[in-house]
Design an enzyme around this catalytic site. Structure first.
Site, PDB file in Angstrom:
ATOM      1  CG  HIS A  67      41.584  44.354  46.669  1.00  0.00           C
ATOM      2  ND1 HIS A  67      40.744  45.133  45.931  1.00  0.00           N
ATOM      3  CD2 HIS A  67      41.231  43.076  46.395  1.00  0.00           C
ATOM      4  CE1 HIS A  67      39.937  44.361  45.220  1.00  0.00           C
ATOM      5  NE2 HIS A  67      40.194  43.101  45.482  1.00  0.00           N
ATOM      6  CG  HIS A  71      37.599  44.093  41.480  1.00  0.00           C
ATOM      7  ND1 HIS A  71      38.825  43.852  40.950  1.00  0.00           N
ATOM      8  CD2 HIS A  71      37.547  43.380  42.639  1.00  0.00           C
ATOM      9  CE1 HIS A  71      39.502  43.040  41.754  1.00  0.00           C
ATOM     10  NE2 HIS A  71      38.761  42.745  42.788  1.00  0.00           N
ATOM     11  CG  HIS A 105      35.234  42.041  46.640  1.00  0.00           C
ATOM     12  ND1 HIS A 105      36.145  42.872  47.258  1.00  0.00           N
ATOM     13  CD2 HIS A 105      35.929  41.392  45.656  1.00  0.00           C
ATOM     14  CE1 HIS A 105      37.319  42.732  46.668  1.00  0.00           C
ATOM     15  NE2 HIS A 105      37.230  41.831  45.701  1.00  0.00           N
ATOM     16  CB  CYS A 119      37.218  41.520  36.471  1.00  0.00           C
ATOM     17  SG  CYS A 119      37.765  42.457  37.910  1.00  0.00           S
TER      18      CYS A 119
HETATM   19 MN    MN Z   1      39.044  41.382  44.530  1.00  0.00          MN
END
Ligand code: MN
Length: 151
Positions: A67, A71, A105, A119
């Protein structure tokens, strides 16, 4: 400055926090295994990020995705591995992982213990993308990630 009690989210038990619901990671179900999600903090206008806690059960994994948003992950429980781009790396307590924009990922827990991590993400973010059939075919052939990835 005095810190009001309401600004602190207290731990409640075994990787749970007071008043925070434990949700399935994603509602669709089929692309991951044994993952829970807790939202610990929502963004504010001058800090527009969310802080979440994810826990992947032993042998489980998160969705393989990418995306535009990034993160920032800190492992706080157990161990496992992470696929980022074209590599697979081991992860343990307090290791920090950056997932750059538009980079494939996937996290996986060890077989005998969970993988729990905090996260940080942007409050406003795009929806994760899944590989197209053509991309999936390429990923299934790519060294060294082909033996790790769960599509
Ligand atoms: Mn992700």
């Amino acid at each position: 400055m005095r810190v009001r009690k309401s600004m602190i989210l207290y731990r409640e038990g075994d990787y749970t926090w007071e008043g925070v619901e434990v949700h399935p990671y994603k509602e669709d179900g089929t692309l991951f295994k044994s993952v829970t999600r807790q939202t610990l903090a929502k963004g504010t206008p001058n800090l527009p990020v969310e802080l979440r806690y994810f826990e992947v059960g032993p042998g489980g994994h998160t969705t393989f995705e990418r995306h535009e948003h990034s993160h920032l992950v800190t492992v706080v429980r157990g161990s496992g591995q992470v696929l980022v781009g074209e590599s697979v790396q081991n992860l343990g307590f307090l290791d920090v992982v950056q997932i750059p924009s538009m980079t494939w990922h996937q996290f996986r827990a060890a077989e005998d213990e969970p993988l729990g991590f905090l996260c940080v993400v942007n409050e406003i973010r795009d929806r994760p993308q899944r590989p197209t059939p053509e991309q999936a075919e390429e990923i299934r052939r790519a060294e060294p990630i082909k033996d790790f990835v769960r599509l």
